[in-house]
Design a protein around this motif. Sequence first.
Motif, PDB file in Angstrom:
ATOM      1  N   SER B 179       0.828  -1.202   0.000  1.00 32.30           N
ATOM      2  CA  SER B 179       0.000   0.000   0.000  1.00 32.30           C
ATOM      3  C   SER B 179       0.866   1.258   0.000  1.00 32.30           C
ATOM      4  CB  SER B 179      -0.929  -0.004   1.212  1.00 32.30           C
ATOM      5  OG  SER B 179      -0.213  -0.294   2.368  1.00 32.30           O
ATOM      6  N   PRO B 186      -8.144  10.546  -4.020  1.00 30.73           N
ATOM      7  CA  PRO B 186      -7.904   9.892  -5.299  1.00 30.73           C
ATOM      8  C   PRO B 186      -8.082  10.888  -6.440  1.00 30.73           C
ATOM      9  CG  PRO B 186      -9.620   8.763  -4.051  1.00 30.73           C
ATOM     10  CD  PRO B 186      -9.304  10.015  -3.320  1.00 30.73           C
ATOM     11  N   ASN B 209      -2.300  -0.033  -4.750  1.00 24.62           N
ATOM     12  CA  ASN B 209      -3.223   0.240  -3.647  1.00 24.62           C
ATOM     13  C   ASN B 209      -2.886   1.610  -3.045  1.00 24.62           C
ATOM     14  OD1 ASN B 209      -5.206  -0.061  -1.774  1.00 24.62           O
ATOM     15  ND2 ASN B 209      -4.176  -1.651  -0.582  1.00 24.62           N
ATOM     16  N   TYR B 210      -3.507   2.658  -3.594  1.00 28.45           N
ATOM     17  CA  TYR B 210      -3.249   4.014  -3.105  1.00 28.45           C
ATOM     18  C   TYR B 210      -4.171   4.329  -1.947  1.00 28.45           C
ATOM     19  CZ  TYR B 210      -3.055   9.118  -2.941  1.00 28.45           C
ATOM     20  OH  TYR B 210      -2.929  10.417  -2.513  1.00 28.45           O
ATOM     21  N   ILE B 211      -3.590   4.738  -0.795  1.00 30.65           N
ATOM     22  CA  ILE B 211      -4.388   5.041   0.393  1.00 30.65           C
ATOM     23  C   ILE B 211      -4.352   6.558   0.638  1.00 30.65           C
ATOM     24  CG2 ILE B 211      -4.808   4.433   2.808  1.00 30.65           C
ATOM     25  CD1 ILE B 211      -4.592   1.953   1.141  1.00 30.65           C
ATOM     26  N   PRO B 212      -5.476   7.232   0.477  1.00 35.20           N
ATOM     27  CA  PRO B 212      -5.474   8.690   0.686  1.00 35.20           C
ATOM     28  C   PRO B 212      -5.542   9.062   2.169  1.00 35.20           C
ATOM     29  CG  PRO B 212      -7.507   7.929  -0.389  1.00 35.20           C
ATOM     30  CD  PRO B 212      -6.790   6.725   0.096  1.00 35.20           C
ATOM     31  N   PHE B 213      -4.668   9.966   2.584  1.00 32.56           N
ATOM     32  CA  PHE B 213      -4.713  10.505   3.943  1.00 32.56           C
ATOM     33  C   PHE B 213      -5.020  11.992   3.884  1.00 32.56           C
ATOM     34  CE2 PHE B 213      -2.315   6.643   4.514  1.00 32.56           C
ATOM     35  CZ  PHE B 213      -2.714   6.203   5.753  1.00 32.56           C
ATOM     36  N   THR B 221       3.244   9.669   8.950  1.00 31.44           N
ATOM     37  CA  THR B 221       3.114   9.007  10.258  1.00 31.44           C
ATOM     38  C   THR B 221       2.705   7.561  10.063  1.00 31.44           C
ATOM     39  OG1 THR B 221       1.736  10.940  10.630  1.00 31.44           O
ATOM     40  CG2 THR B 221       2.453   9.749  12.545  1.00 31.44           C
ATOM     41  N   SER B 222       1.773   7.336   9.129  1.00 32.68           N
ATOM     42  CA  SER B 222       1.336   5.975   8.894  1.00 32.68           C
ATOM     43  C   SER B 222       2.472   5.127   8.328  1.00 32.68           C
ATOM     44  CB  SER B 222       0.144   5.949   7.936  1.00 32.68           C
ATOM     45  OG  SER B 222      -1.044   5.856   8.664  1.00 32.68           O
ATOM     46  N   LEU B 224       5.704   5.648   8.996  1.00 35.23           N
ATOM     47  CA  LEU B 224       6.609   5.415  10.122  1.00 35.23           C
ATOM     48  C   LEU B 224       6.106   4.296  11.017  1.00 35.23           C
ATOM     49  CD1 LEU B 224       7.823   8.746  11.758  1.00 35.23           C
ATOM     50  CD2 LEU B 224       9.171   6.969  10.665  1.00 35.23           C
ATOM     51  N   GLY B 225       4.797   4.260  11.223  1.00 33.82           N
ATOM     52  CA  GLY B 225       4.220   3.250  12.091  1.00 33.82           C
ATOM     53  C   GLY B 225       4.062   1.907  11.400  1.00 33.82           C
ATOM     54  N   HIS B 227       2.052   1.196   8.925  1.00 32.57           N
ATOM     55  CA  HIS B 227       0.677   0.891   8.525  1.00 32.57           C
ATOM     56  C   HIS B 227       0.528   0.877   7.011  1.00 32.57           C
ATOM     57  CE1 HIS B 227      -0.157   1.380  12.756  1.00 32.57           C
ATOM     58  NE2 HIS B 227       0.425   2.560  12.708  1.00 32.57           N
ATOM     59  N   VAL B 228       1.369   1.662   6.313  1.00 32.78           N
ATOM     60  CA  VAL B 228       1.443   1.557   4.853  1.00 32.78           C
ATOM     61  C   VAL B 228       2.905   1.250   4.510  1.00 32.78           C
ATOM     62  CG1 VAL B 228      -0.501   3.064   4.301  1.00 32.78           C
ATOM     63  CG2 VAL B 228       1.767   4.061   4.608  1.00 32.78           C
TER      64      VAL B 228
END
Lengths: 524, 349
Positions: B179, B186, B209-213, B221-222, B224-225, B227-228
């Motif tokens: 991701s 999008p 799989n593009y995840i928009p924040f 941050t995601s 770093l954690g 999550h992506v």
Amino acid sequence: MGMLDQLLHGFSIALTPQNLLFVLIGVLAGTVIGILPGLGPMSAIALMIPIAYGMEPTSAIIMLAGVYYGAIFGGSTSSILLNAPGVAGTVATSFDGYPMALRGRAGKALAIAAISSFVGGTIGVVGLMAIAPGLASFAVSFGPTEYFALMVLGLTAVVSLGGNNLVKGLISAVVGVMTALVGIDSQTAIVRYTFDLPELYEGVEFLIVALGVFALAEVLVMLNRRGQGGARKGVTSLRLSGRELGRIAPPTLRSSVLGFFTGVLPGAGATVASFLSYSMEKKIARDGDTFGQGNPKGVAAPEAANNAAAVGSFVPLMTLGVPGSGTTAILLGALLVLGVTPGPTMLADNPDMFWGVVASMYVGSVVLLVLNLPLIPVFAKVLNTPRAVLVPLVVVFCVVGVYGLSFSVFDLGLLAAFGAVGFLMRRNGFPAAPLILGLILGGLMETNMRRALQISGGDWGVFASEPISAGLLAVALLSLLPALVRAVRGLRRGRVGPSSPEAATDAGAVPDGGSEDQAPTPRG
Amino acid sequence: MLRMTKTHVSPGTPGSGPARRTPGFRAAAVGAALPLVLAACGSGSGTAEDGTWAPTEAIEITAPAATGGGWDTLARTGARLLEEEGLVDQSVQVVNKPGAGGAIGWAYVAGHGGDPHKLFVTSPPVLLVPMAGNSDHDHEDFTPIARLATDYMVYLVPADSDVETFDELAAQAESGEFSVGGGSGPGSMDHVALAGALTAAGTDPASANYIPFDGGGEAMTSLLGGHVDAAVVGTGEALGMLESGDMRAVGISSPERVEAVSDVPTLVEQDVDFTFDIWRGVMAPGDLDGAQVAYYEELFAELMDTEAWQEESARLGWTDAYQDSEEFGAFLDDTRDEYAEILTEVGLQ
């Protein structure tokens, strides 16, 4: 020892006459703007940005930080006195603060708010100083899955905030969640519920709803009750007895810690923190039934939490360079223009600024307390204002506050509409608090749920397999259990003997047996 | 008084949308001082006998967003420097018109057709938002004045990731298990920058799989954690994370290496024939005459020559990319076609 040295160095920066002056200007401007309904820390900081341009960066951020926590400190005043939240983070304060004021205990409510704000802010600063670098990893451990679970946990509070009618509470919460969905969907870019109005593309501003369903609805109720005695008692002393302080101490301390950690999460912030702590305390307290009717703990908890969270939100800002809320996003923008790039290297590159700001927060907290306590009797006089003066004033403040957010006449129409909705809800026994909760948490819950599912490829298992998320969801389920058991028992009894009068009353008393209808201004 | 038009807007094309770079709540715009500017006196006034033109009243620069964002930064920096450097005789005011990803601000400026004292700052959303059907006005309703500066996108992975080059990232992304987070919705800037690069690398952008924040910060941050798996954000936003070594950039969308992150290879170097500019410029209402356009072209060219501008733009991570009105106009038309092509590849147009 090293930390203490650095803190002392920080104080040497914060206590220079110039920076002391900027702390003063900051917290003073913040408090005043915060007191005005509708003008929150975002407006306050936005107002100060043009002034901060061209200032020395450390002084500028000291001033802007002061504006931020000053506004949150001041926001409680209008929540308590007028039921008109000055700041999103103080909406929860009005749940118990306003009933206290109506019962003539405005002085006490304001004093509790000031003291718990001070404690929350101070605990927050200690946390920021002691563990900020280590907290960065905590902040990033929350991804979409974890935020979803956190929001679910927060939303379980609907059951307890709903008063004595669970169904009406849930309806109200659903309307709140639906309001949160208005606008361009950030996950698919499809416009939802906007009726082709470009003004709605970015959604409905939270404060418009809060001012509408609380402040304007309150005004309409006042007008409607014209002729019947105003029954507003004068302001009693603001002195708190040792016993009263003892009662609010545990909730204040618990909420400060909870608030700080919630503030550290970049996706949560002061508003979420205040709601989480309010519902936590309502569940923990032995007298939880009286929350919403003027329980001092209901003022102390959200006030401690929102101030601690405001300080906590500086952790992701200063250690990751990531804004944790709309307010810190504006602050980040201001910092970039001032030539400061907050981020993982800030503590090493720019220790003067970090420690100067931390020290200035200690100074600011004390200044706020010293400034606010003597002013409480003055503020509280608002309650003695004749209704003919008060009503138009509240309306003017709401209108100015909302117009100041966007300079949009359309938003004023929205404000009026939500005022009407709030009034009708009150007349028909629908509680407003779940609507606000649904609006704040529902939108975040939806976005994060869909993000999480998109990352997992549509696999719902992630919510149970990620440890933090699973833990939070388990707590949410546990906290719902008593209400569920009661509801199921009521249903079953209802099915066995529908004519039994006992069963009927039992079902009606779900979920917490609270008797909020006896509150001076029924919310439920 | 001219009024802002609020006419019918068709709902967005499914699956496409504007850039929403302001995270969280709609930010406040109280900082904007509404100057007491009366309606323009017509294009004739201010024109000298030799045919040159100069402003006759305060110049208003609209940032179609709230205070604190990228547009606001450009508007305020520009306004301050124009005054401080003594390049203008009139005062320069910044007005914030947030809402609808910029459409509210554009409608405001469009309502002042022919008024040479109403400028606004602009960047890729002025093309992308109208393409998504979310604005009454597109770039052809306005007079391009000048392109000023540009910034680029970086493609980030965690420091300990196995992915070393953009090709490896593209291969992973195509698998669908991987991701990639971005800071906008999008069909908006970050997504277009990712999809265009993936296409150029020979992979199918629609399978990524593009995840928009809400903002590049949240996307990082995601990342770093954990999550992506990767993220695409503006270079300026990523500077801190790159410096600290928490993240690595496997590519930058610039034609040549950028000084601030000189160890990051460009996509072109890696045989991925794609560049993406986060260009920033100035536009004016439609129907300005040649003398008025010439005045502003000259003004902004002078501004960019000042030392103060050079200092500010270095600090903000911008690269000078001046184009005059004509070049900028042609650039906008070309860029729109390019975006349309990329969005068609991902199935968003």
